[in-house]
Design a protein around this motif. Sequence first.
Motif, PDB file in Angstrom:
ATOM      1  N   UNK A   3     -21.018 -14.879 -26.535  1.00  0.00           N
ATOM      2  CA  UNK A   3     -21.550 -13.541 -26.257  1.00  0.00           C
ATOM      3  C   UNK A   3     -20.447 -12.518 -26.005  1.00  0.00           C
ATOM      4  N   UNK A   4     -20.811 -11.245 -26.230  1.00  0.00           N
ATOM      5  CA  UNK A   4     -20.039 -10.086 -25.765  1.00  0.00           C
ATOM      6  C   UNK A   4     -20.838  -9.467 -24.645  1.00  0.00           C
ATOM      7  N   UNK A   5     -20.201  -9.149 -23.555  1.00  0.00           N
ATOM      8  CA  UNK A   5     -20.933  -8.487 -22.479  1.00  0.00           C
ATOM      9  C   UNK A   5     -20.135  -7.302 -21.970  1.00  0.00           C
ATOM     10  N   UNK A   6     -20.765  -6.142 -22.003  1.00  0.00           N
ATOM     11  CA  UNK A   6     -20.149  -4.969 -21.392  1.00  0.00           C
ATOM     12  C   UNK A   6     -20.891  -4.644 -20.117  1.00  0.00           C
ATOM     13  N   UNK A   7     -20.166  -4.231 -19.121  1.00  0.00           N
ATOM     14  CA  UNK A   7     -20.816  -3.902 -17.867  1.00  0.00           C
ATOM     15  C   UNK A   7     -19.803  -3.404 -16.862  1.00  0.00           C
ATOM     16  N   UNK A   8     -20.200  -3.431 -15.620  1.00  0.00           N
ATOM     17  CA  UNK A   8     -19.320  -2.964 -14.550  1.00  0.00           C
ATOM     18  C   UNK A   8     -18.986  -4.150 -13.650  1.00  0.00           C
ATOM     19  N   UNK A   9     -17.717  -4.238 -13.278  1.00  0.00           N
ATOM     20  CA  UNK A   9     -17.319  -5.305 -12.363  1.00  0.00           C
ATOM     21  C   UNK A   9     -17.628  -4.836 -10.940  1.00  0.00           C
ATOM     22  N   UNK A  10     -18.524  -5.557 -10.287  1.00  0.00           N
ATOM     23  CA  UNK A  10     -18.953  -5.136  -8.947  1.00  0.00           C
ATOM     24  C   UNK A  10     -18.770  -6.284  -7.949  1.00  0.00           C
TER      25      UNK A  10
END
Length: 462
Positions: free
Chosen positions: A72-79
């Motif tokens: 998978x490719x996952x874009x998001x915010x590191x929280x």
Amino acid sequence: MLRRSKIRELLAGEAAGGAVLVQGWVKTKRSSKTVSFLQINDGSTLADIQVVVDSELPDHALMDSLNTGCSVNIEGTLVASLGKGQRYEIAARRLEVLGLTDPEEYPLQKKRHTLEFLRDMAHLRPRTNTFGAMARVRSSLAFAVHSFFQQRGYVYLHAPIITASDAEGAGAMFRVTTLDLGDLPTRDGAVDNDADFFGKPAFLTVSGQLEAEIFALALSDVYTFGPTFRAENSNTSRHLAEFWMVEPEVAFCDLDGLASLAEDFLKYLFSYVLEHCPEDMKFFNKWFEPTTVETLRSIVDSRFERITYTEAIDMLKASGENFEFPVEWGTDLQSEHERYLTEKKIGSPVIVTDYPKDIKAFYMRLNDDGQTVRAMDVLVPRIGEIIGGSQREERRDLLLSRLQEAGLSEEHYWWYLELRQFGTAPHSGFGLGFERTVQFVTGMQNIRDVVAFPRTPRRAEF
Ligand code: 4AD
Ligand code: MG
């Protein structure tokens, strides 16, 4: 387009609060009504990163198709993570499936597989925690080999893999040929080796030692690190047909100096891996060998015991142990004997020196007693022999008689003899079995599980 982040960096909090892209393979998935969780691994570290996929997210629809093993490719915010077990997680914004996996067919399921099962899956086992950790520890140890010698000014030599000489004089070599085995050319009733590629028989090397000696007698401090091959039919947990060896060769150095080098080298490797692979080492300690980290630490702080072969025989005879192989001066130490000495009798690594000449290779330096040679083996718990080496016979006449005694041809070793004719010098060297080292460090039982693609009798898959 975002640059791919390594999960190792993200788990350390690099880019916290920012937008990130991770790419990797799904380990597990869990779903509740409002939110789903994915554990993703990219091999950069043992730990997975948790990805939180809100059910409101348009890409949440893809969750149904995802299973263990998908890429998978996952874009998001590191929280910062609210959950237990991790400090950071990714709040997903966009999800993309690169490669699907049919859960009915994917062989690596969530449950723990046996190492035997995984050996038949050498194309997929690097995705397991065990083999990911193995690959990282092995790579780190290989780097440590170079840094140890490079820091000390040793020159790295690439010894040839194809050779016409048998360094150990022990047989057990793989022949390399272009002759048609179904239609061998003959001359005078025998195979015509002249018709072969090199005009004579050639083999895969069993050791780079003899070539390393050539360079040591010019550059003083050299080492090789490369593949070596042995066609012994030994189906044991400590033997491979193809394995890597590290062979330092040092001019103006006697056996005592060599033993000190071996001790410093092993301690350097062990402390390097403890320092650079703490998570992976914790993993091996937890799942495979509960004493490995402690053992490595105590070795780093210990002094290696040094005993002669004769003393070792006396200790074994006095042990009261019931050995399978009898103990007799003049016979080689078996693995059970080696393990008794290092595990029970001495309780730390031990360097055994001065073996009978008849059980050792022709090139080892003869002692004044005429019976023993300046050989040394370094023994460690669980493995037995991890290093074998010697001071080399630098006296031409003595070397020549050892060659003749061993039934080896003088013409064949003409250059080896000439090194003793022109500016000969005392010199010593050893060979460290790289896989045995990885085996010792990780605590793995079987040498086949510390090499990516093991080659053993009747097995050369992948
Ligand atoms: O003791 P060995 O046979 O020594 C030599 O080959 C010398 N020429 C080295 C030298 O003086 N430069 O092999 C060295 C080490 C052993 O101590 C062991 O750790 C490893 O190589 N070794 C093997 N490892 C895996 N599979 C095998 N079949 C091995 N044979 C030896
Ligand atoms: Mg040996």
